[in-house]
Design a protein around this motif. Structure first.
Motif, PDB file in Angstrom:
ATOM      1  N   LEU A  29     -19.766  49.158 -25.442  1.00 53.63           N
ATOM      2  CA  LEU A  29     -19.918  49.135 -26.892  1.00 53.63           C
ATOM      3  C   LEU A  29     -21.241  49.732 -27.336  1.00 53.63           C
ATOM      4  N   LEU A  30     -22.317  49.388 -26.658  1.00 51.55           N
ATOM      5  CA  LEU A  30     -23.656  49.736 -27.116  1.00 51.55           C
ATOM      6  C   LEU A  30     -24.225  50.977 -26.445  1.00 51.55           C
ATOM      7  N   GLY A  31     -23.591  51.455 -25.402  1.00 48.63           N
ATOM      8  CA  GLY A  31     -24.120  52.611 -24.696  1.00 48.63           C
ATOM      9  C   GLY A  31     -24.952  52.174 -23.512  1.00 48.63           C
ATOM     10  N   SER A  32     -25.069  53.037 -22.534  1.00 48.40           N
ATOM     11  CA  SER A  32     -25.786  52.716 -21.315  1.00 48.40           C
ATOM     12  C   SER A  32     -27.283  52.610 -21.558  1.00 48.40           C
ATOM     13  N   VAL A  33     -27.876  51.488 -21.144  1.00 51.65           N
ATOM     14  CA  VAL A  33     -29.320  51.299 -21.262  1.00 51.65           C
ATOM     15  C   VAL A  33     -30.041  52.358 -20.440  1.00 51.65           C
ATOM     16  N   ALA A  34     -29.532  52.618 -19.236  1.00 56.22           N
ATOM     17  CA  ALA A  34     -30.167  53.609 -18.374  1.00 56.22           C
ATOM     18  C   ALA A  34     -30.135  54.997 -19.009  1.00 56.22           C
ATOM     19  N   THR A  35     -29.018  55.358 -19.628  1.00 55.33           N
ATOM     20  CA  THR A  35     -28.910  56.663 -20.267  1.00 55.33           C
ATOM     21  C   THR A  35     -29.891  56.805 -21.415  1.00 55.33           C
ATOM     22  N   ARG A  36     -30.002  55.760 -22.228  1.00 53.60           N
ATOM     23  CA  ARG A  36     -30.910  55.814 -23.375  1.00 53.60           C
ATOM     24  C   ARG A  36     -32.363  55.879 -22.927  1.00 53.60           C
ATOM     25  N   LEU A  37     -32.698  55.114 -21.900  1.00 59.83           N
ATOM     26  CA  LEU A  37     -34.079  55.145 -21.415  1.00 59.83           C
ATOM     27  C   LEU A  37     -34.404  56.479 -20.751  1.00 59.83           C
ATOM     28  N   ALA A  38     -33.467  57.011 -19.981  1.00 61.69           N
ATOM     29  CA  ALA A  38     -33.711  58.287 -19.322  1.00 61.69           C
ATOM     30  C   ALA A  38     -33.935  59.397 -20.344  1.00 61.69           C
ATOM     31  N   ALA A  39     -33.315  59.267 -21.525  1.00 60.26           N
ATOM     32  CA  ALA A  39     -33.423  60.308 -22.539  1.00 60.26           C
ATOM     33  C   ALA A  39     -34.716  60.222 -23.336  1.00 60.26           C
ATOM     34  N   ARG A  40     -35.219  58.980 -23.559  1.00 63.96           N
ATOM     35  CA  ARG A  40     -36.343  58.883 -24.499  1.00 63.96           C
ATOM     36  C   ARG A  40     -37.372  57.807 -24.155  1.00 63.96           C
ATOM     37  N   ALA A  41     -37.485  57.429 -22.888  1.00 61.47           N
ATOM     38  CA  ALA A  41     -38.466  56.402 -22.517  1.00 61.47           C
ATOM     39  C   ALA A  41     -39.884  56.938 -22.623  1.00 61.47           C
ATOM     40  N   SER A  42     -40.826  56.016 -22.862  1.00 61.27           N
ATOM     41  CA  SER A  42     -42.238  56.380 -23.005  1.00 61.27           C
ATOM     42  C   SER A  42     -42.953  56.485 -21.668  1.00 61.27           C
ATOM     43  N   VAL A  43     -42.354  55.965 -20.600  1.00 63.77           N
ATOM     44  CA  VAL A  43     -42.963  56.000 -19.267  1.00 63.77           C
ATOM     45  C   VAL A  43     -41.930  56.535 -18.284  1.00 63.77           C
ATOM     46  N   PRO A  44     -42.342  56.927 -17.063  1.00 65.63           N
ATOM     47  CA  PRO A  44     -41.368  57.377 -16.059  1.00 65.63           C
ATOM     48  C   PRO A  44     -40.328  56.289 -15.758  1.00 65.63           C
TER      49      PRO A  44
END
Length: 238
Positions: free
Chosen positions: A196-211
Motif C-alpha cells: 500500500l505505502l511503497g517499499s521503504v528500501a526503494t524510497r530510501l535508496a532514491a532520496r536518503a540523506s546518508v549512504p
C-alpha cells in the motif's frame, strides 16, 4: 423523477465518501498513521474526516522510546538499522557488522510504528518492542561467535529505539540528524504495508540523506551468495 434524482444524489454522496476514505488511507498512511483507521474515518465521516486529518497532520510529533541502551564500538562508522520483523531486516544488523568489521561505532536498531494511539497501534508497539529485544540479543550472540577485529572489550552492544512516524522519512531523519554514517534496511518489509505505502528500501535508496545498505532476501546465506546493494546518496561522514 424526484426518486431518480435522490438516487443519483445518494450514489454521488456515497462515491465521494468512498474516495475520501481511500485518499485518507493513502495520505495518512504515508505520514505514519494507520491506513485502515483513517480509511474507515473517511468512509464514515467524509469531509469532516478531511478536517480531522489536516489538524492531525499539522500537530503530529515523532516521539522516540529507548527500549535499551547500548555500548558503541571504537570504529568511525555509526550504523542505523531499520527493523520491522521481516527476515531481511533480521539479517541487516549482522550483515552490516560482517561488512564493516572493526569500523563500527554506534549501532542502533530502530523500529518505526504508527503514530495513532489505538488498540492496534499499542499491539504493534508491543510486537515491535519484542522484535527489537530479540534482534538485540541476536546481534549480541552473533558478536560472541564473530568478535570484531580491533575492538577493545566490551564489544559493540546495540541501542534499541522505537519511534512513531512514516518509516522511510523517520529513518532518514534520524540518520541525518543524529550523524549516522550508514543506514541499513531490508529489501522487503513485513506485512502488506509495503504494498500500500511503497517499499521503504526503494524510497530510501532514491532520496536518503546518508549512504544506504539494502539487504536482499538471501542475506542469511553464505557471504558469497549474499545480495548486498550499497546505494550512496550522500557524502560519507568523515
Amino acid at each position: 423523477m424526484r426518486q431518480v434524482s435522490f438516487t443519483v444524489f445518494l450514489s454521488l454522496l456515497m462515491a465521494t465518501f468512498v474516495c475520501i476514505g481511500f485518499v485518507l488511507a493513502i495520505v495518512m498512511g504515508r505520514l505514519g498513521h494507520s491506513p485502515f483507521a483513517w480509511g474507515v474515518l473517511g468512509l464514515v465521516l467524509g469531509p469532516i474526516a478531511l478536517l480531522l486529518a489536516l489538524v492531525t497532520a499539522r500537530d503530529e510529533r515523532s516521539p522516540s522510546q529507548v527500549v535499551a541502551g547500548g555500548i558503541p564500538g571504537s570504529g568511525p562508522v555509526d550504523v542505523l538499522v531499520g527493523i520491522d520483523g521481516s527476515p531481511e531486516s533480521a539479517a541487516a544488523a549482522t550483515a552490516a557488522l560482517d561488512l564493516l568489521g572493526g569500523r563500527v561505532g554506534r549501532l542502533t536498531l530502530m523500529a518505526v510504528t504508527d503514530i495513532d494511539d489505538s488498540v492496534a497501534g499499542s499491539q504493534e508497539q508491543a510486537y515491535l518492542r519484542r522484535v527489537l529485544e530479540g534482534q538485540g540479543e541476536a546481534v549480541r550472540a552473533w558478536l560472541r561467535d564473530h568478535p570484531l577485529p580491533v575492538q577493545p572489550e566490551p564489544t559493540v552492544i546495540p541501542d534499541l529505539v522505537l519511534r512513531s512516524g512514516q518509516p522511510a522519512a523517520t529513518l532518514d531523519r534520524m540518520a541525518a540528524e543524529d550523524g549516522y554514517g550508514l543506514l541499513v534496511v531490508g529489501a522487503r518489509g513485513a506485512g502488506l504495508s509495503s504494498v500500500l505505502l511503497g517499499s521503504v528500501a526503494t524510497r530510501l535508496a532514491a532520496r536518503a540523506s546518508v549512504p544506504v545498505l539494502v539487504i536482499g532476501d538471501r542475506a542469511r546465506e553464505a557471504r558469497g551468495e549474499r545480495r548486498l546493494h550499497v546505494v550512496d546518496r550522500a557524502e560519507p561522514h568523515r
